[in-house]
Structures are given as C-alpha cells and as structure tokens.
Design an enzyme around this catalytic site. Structure first.
Site, PDB file in Angstrom:
ATOM      1  N   ASP A 250       2.090   1.801   3.182  1.00 26.31           N
ATOM      2  CA  ASP A 250       3.088   0.910   3.828  1.00 26.31           C
ATOM      3  C   ASP A 250       4.585   1.359   3.873  1.00 26.31           C
ATOM      4  O   ASP A 250       5.441   1.525   4.524  1.00 26.31           O
ATOM      5  CB  ASP A 250       2.861  -0.757   3.377  1.00 26.31           C
ATOM      6  CG  ASP A 250       1.584  -0.783   3.826  1.00 26.31           C
ATOM      7  OD1 ASP A 250       0.805  -0.661   4.908  1.00 26.31           O
ATOM      8  OD2 ASP A 250       1.404  -1.945   2.085  1.00 26.31           O
TER       9      ASP A 250
ATOM     10  N   HIS B 247       0.455  -1.488  -0.192  1.00 28.51           N
ATOM     11  CA  HIS B 247      -0.176  -0.101   0.126  1.00 28.51           C
ATOM     12  C   HIS B 247       0.532   1.107  -0.022  1.00 28.51           C
ATOM     13  O   HIS B 247       2.004   1.178   0.657  1.00 28.51           O
ATOM     14  CB  HIS B 247      -0.671   0.086   0.909  1.00 28.51           C
ATOM     15  CG  HIS B 247      -1.257  -1.144   1.301  1.00 28.51           C
ATOM     16  ND1 HIS B 247      -1.560  -2.524   2.802  1.00 28.51           N
ATOM     17  CD2 HIS B 247      -2.743  -1.354   1.601  1.00 28.51           C
ATOM     18  CE1 HIS B 247      -3.040  -2.638   2.430  1.00 28.51           C
ATOM     19  NE2 HIS B 247      -3.128  -2.695   1.698  1.00 28.51           N
TER      20      HIS B 247
HETATM   21  C1  XLS Z   1      -7.570  -6.814   4.043  1.00 29.74           C
HETATM   22  C2  XLS Z   1      -6.806  -7.028   3.058  1.00 29.74           C
HETATM   23  C3  XLS Z   1      -5.788  -6.209   2.331  1.00 29.74           C
HETATM   24  C4  XLS Z   1      -5.257  -5.806   1.656  1.00 29.74           C
HETATM   25  C5  XLS Z   1      -4.708  -5.113   0.637  1.00 29.74           C
HETATM   26  O1  XLS Z   1      -8.468  -7.667   4.801  1.00 29.74           O
HETATM   27  O2  XLS Z   1      -6.749  -8.362   2.398  1.00 29.74           O
HETATM   28  O3  XLS Z   1      -4.480  -6.453   3.404  1.00 29.74           O
HETATM   29  O4  XLS Z   1      -5.129  -7.253   0.824  1.00 29.74           O
HETATM   30  O5  XLS Z   1      -5.690  -4.336   0.818  1.00 29.74           O
END
Ligand code: XLS
Ligand code: NI
Ligand code: NI
Length: 439
Positions: free
Chosen positions: A103, A100
């Site tokens: 991140d 993200h």
């Molecule tokens: C959350 C999601 C997230 C997505 C990316 O539950 O899995 O991590 O994969 O935003």
C-alpha cells in the site's frame, strides 16, 4: 500545502451539533469507564482503503476523485500519499494507521527493487510519525495481489512462492519494528482452496504453521516486541479460507503450538460472512484469551461478500464495546477501520464523513456499554441465571469433586431436574433498547 483545504480539524461539538464535519459523541479525552475515550478505541485508519481505494469494482474502474494522484505508481507518488495520510489523520484526530507493504510503496521488478522502494517511503513515514506523534498500529504484507500468489502464499503448491512470501514478511517485520508498530497482522489472503480435487490440505496447513513459526523465530531474533495477530475470514478470495473464524483459528494455533505466540484480529464483516455475529466471534476469542485487535467495519445484510462498509449501527458497536470492556481493553490492539467509502461517495470529503460516523458510533456504543456495565443489568441477570453452579451440586461439579455415579445417586434421590426459569430474551432486548435510547 493542504490536500483537504475545505476540511477543518474535526472537533467535538456534542450531541446537538448538526455540523457534518464534527463529532457528536467522540470526545477524545473525555473519561469513560476509567480512561479517555481514545484509549478505549485506539482507532486506526487503513492505508489500503483510505489512500489506495479507487472505487473500482468488477464492473468498472475506479471513479474516486483524488486530486493529489498524478496517475503513476511511482515512489514519488507514494511519498506524496504519506503526506495526504498524515494530514488526514491529524485533521481527524486519529493516532494510529495500518498498512500492507504494497500500500505504501510500489512493488518493483524484483524483491531487491521492491525492498528499496519500501525503504525510501518508510524513511518518510518515520519522519511523519516523529513530527506528528502518530503511530503504527500494525503492519502486514500483501501476500495475495501479485500473480505469483495465485495458489496462495504460505500454502502455495510452489515452494518458491513460500520463499518469496517469507522474504516479504521478513522485510515487513523489520519495517514494522523500525516504525515502532505495536502489532503485526497475518490475514490469509489466498491461504485456502478453490477445489479439494487439486489440494493437499494437510500439507498446506503444515506449511502455514511452518510459516508462522519462521516469522515468530525472526521476530524474536530481531527483538520485535509487537503482538502477532491472525485475521480470520471464511471465504473470499478463495472458496474456503483456512482461517475460517475465531474458533477455527484457535484450533489451528493450538494444534501447531502457536497459541502462546499469536492472538486474533477480528473483522466484523468476516465474522458475519462466517455466519456469526461479531459479538460471537469476539466472545469466542476473548474466552480463549486471544482477542487482540479488531478490524472495525460492517457488511451489508443483502450481500454475501465482504463489502467493508463503515460501522454505524449502535447495536453492533455497543455489543463490541461490551466485550472489549469485559476483557479490560484490547491491550496493544485497537479498532482499525478496515472499511471503504461506497463507490458512489467519490469525493475526498466522503473519507471524513465515513470515519467521523464510525468513530461516533463507537463512542456512543462505549457510553451505552459502560452505562449497562455500571448498572450491571446484564451481568446481574447472567450471574443469577447460573446461580445453581455457585453452591451445592453445581459447585461440586465445577470443583471436580463428583463422578458420574455421584450424579446418578443425586438424581435418583431428587427425581427430576425440572426447576428451570425463563431466559427472558425479550425482556433483555427491551433493556438493551432502553440503554441505547437513553445512555
Ligand atoms: C481482507 C482483509 C485485509 C486485512 C489485511 O478482507 O480484511 O484487509 O485486514 O490484510
Ligand atoms: Ni481486515
Ligand atoms: Ni475484510
């Protein structure tokens, strides 16, 4: 300087190895079912869990030991983390990562500052990718952590929030293109509701579709060729998430003319939260031609939330690989470990154990699935089970050559439809076990 000085490059040592820092099944270049293992999986490490996970839970703060962290959320710290990430990926032998925007770089005081922070870190990520050959499987925007997203992002009641989210996606699309990302994921963070007493569902869904169309238009405008993916999830953080499961997402895409523009990124623990097996959601997506990528993790049967554990169950990985083999691979997609080590596993080496276990479970699952497919044990049975559709009345129904009157006439002559044969579920489960034991 090394961030994991005690961990060597993880090697394949074969099934008899007892070395916990070695693969027993994952042999990257070994050819299975016509291609190297690594190309079947296209494994990716998730930045948010592996680099940013601290082990915090609602009852206590993080307790993970990460010697490289200096306690700040600065751009310098973010740049150090990129080095940790690439050392980790190289030692593990994984060729992809996912992130993200927030991140990899800290959010600033406003959008301009956030974008500038992002740019500084992206320049370093680009260098690291060039140096190592490691690639970005997908990028995404975090449209759920900041408090502005309290009511959602694209589905917020506040139009300014929609605009902010759109601006954030615009930037992350540019960055993902810049880094050669092969996909772009939209997980509907807070796109859902807590109560219908305050929610205009129709309007929110229209806005969500508008958001995707705007993003797609921009993708075309800048010539970003990555695949757009929606990631279904039924609940958490909202009580009801709009992207509930594969079937709900496919319907949404069809309703809003997005079906040719987006595929699905399915996550195991999300499928199970929706009351499905992962295989169910994968087959649903695959049958509609939209199984694009996978967030590989697993839930805990005792717990009703998204525990994001590393997948180790051979039944699960075999079933998943059966579907992936059936559709001839994931294309630009891959298997992203959207999974985190348990809070109790707080040392850096635990990150290696976790990924090694997941990769080995998939490698074993692939070998089992490939053997089952080569022997045709399931496909032959299924083919026979539907044999009545291959000729006679079945073939004529499939070809659209009969009316209800024809079918009535056929049955009046025949009298009854009582020639059923056993589904043999238990026999098939035993066969499945035989392959898990021996392949
Ligand atoms: C959350 C999601 C997230 C997505 C990316 O539950 O899995 O991590 O994969 O935003
Ligand atoms: Ni996910
Ligand atoms: Ni999840």
């Amino acid at each position: 300087m090394s961030f994991f000085p005690d961990v060597p490059k993880i090697a394949y040592e074969g099934p008899t190895s007892t070395n916990p820092l070695a693969f027993r099944h994952y042999d990257a270049n070994a050819v299975v079912a016509g291609k190297p293992m690594k190309d079947h999986f296209r494994f990716a490490v998730a930045y948010w869990h592996t680099l940013r996970g601290t082990g915090s839970d609602p009852f206590g703060p993080g307790c993970a030991i990460r010697p490289w962290e200096d306690g700040t959320d600065s751009v310098d710290m973010a740049i150090t983390r990129t080095r940790v990430m690439f050392e980790f990926l190289q030692k593990l032998g994984v060729e992809f990562y996912c992130f993200h925007d927030r991140d990899v770089a800290p959010e600033g005081a406003n959008l301009r500052e956030s974008n500038a922070n992002f740019d500084r870190v992206v320049a370093v990520l680009k260098e690291q990718q060039q140096r190592t050959g490691i690639k970005l499987l997908w990028g995404t925007s975090n449209l759920f952590s900041n408090k502005r997203y309290v009511h959602g992002a694209a589905t917020s009641c506040n139009a300014d929030v929609f605009a902010f989210a759109a601006a954030q996606v615009k930037k992350t699309l540019e960055v993902t293109k810049e880094l050669g990302g092969e996909n772009y994921v939209f997980w509907g963070g807070r796109e859902g509701y807590s109560t219908l007493l305050n929610t205009d569902m129709k309007r929110e869904l229209d806005h969500l579709a508008k958001f995707f169309h705007l993003a797609y238009d921009y993708k075309m405008k800048i010539g970003f060729t990555g695949q757009f993916l929606i990631e279904p999830k039924p609940k958490e953080p909202t009580t009801h998430q709009y992207d509930f499961d594969a079937a709900a997402c496919i319907n949404f895409l069809r309703q809003y003319n997005l079906l040719d523009k987006m595929k699905l990124n399915l996550e195991t623990n999300h499928a199970t939260l929706a009351g499905h097996t992962m295989m169910h959601d994968m087959v649903t997506a695959s049958a509609a031609g939209v199984l694009g990528s996978v967030d590989a993790n697993t839930g805990n049967l005792m717990l009703g939330w998204d525990t994001d554990q590393f997948p180790t169950d051979l039944y699960l990985t075999t079933q998943m690989m059966l579907v992936i083999l059936d559709q001839g691979g994931l294309g630009t997609g891959g298997l992203n470990f959207d999974a985190k080590v348990r809070r109790e596993s707080f040392e850096p080496v635990d990150l290696f154990h976790a990924h090694i276990g997941g990769m080995d479970a998939f490698a074993r699952g692939l070998k089992i699935a490939a053997k089952m497919k080569a022997d045709g044990v399931l496909s032959d049975f299924i083919k026979k089970r539907y044999a009545s559709w291959d000729s006679g009345i079945g073939a004529r129904i499939e070809a659209g050559q009969v009316t209800l009157e024809d079918l009535e006439k056929y049955m009046l002559e025949k009298g009854d439809a009582d020639k059923n044969v056993s589904g043999r579920q238990e026999m098939l489960e035993n066969i499945f076990n035989r392959y898990v034991e021996t392949a």
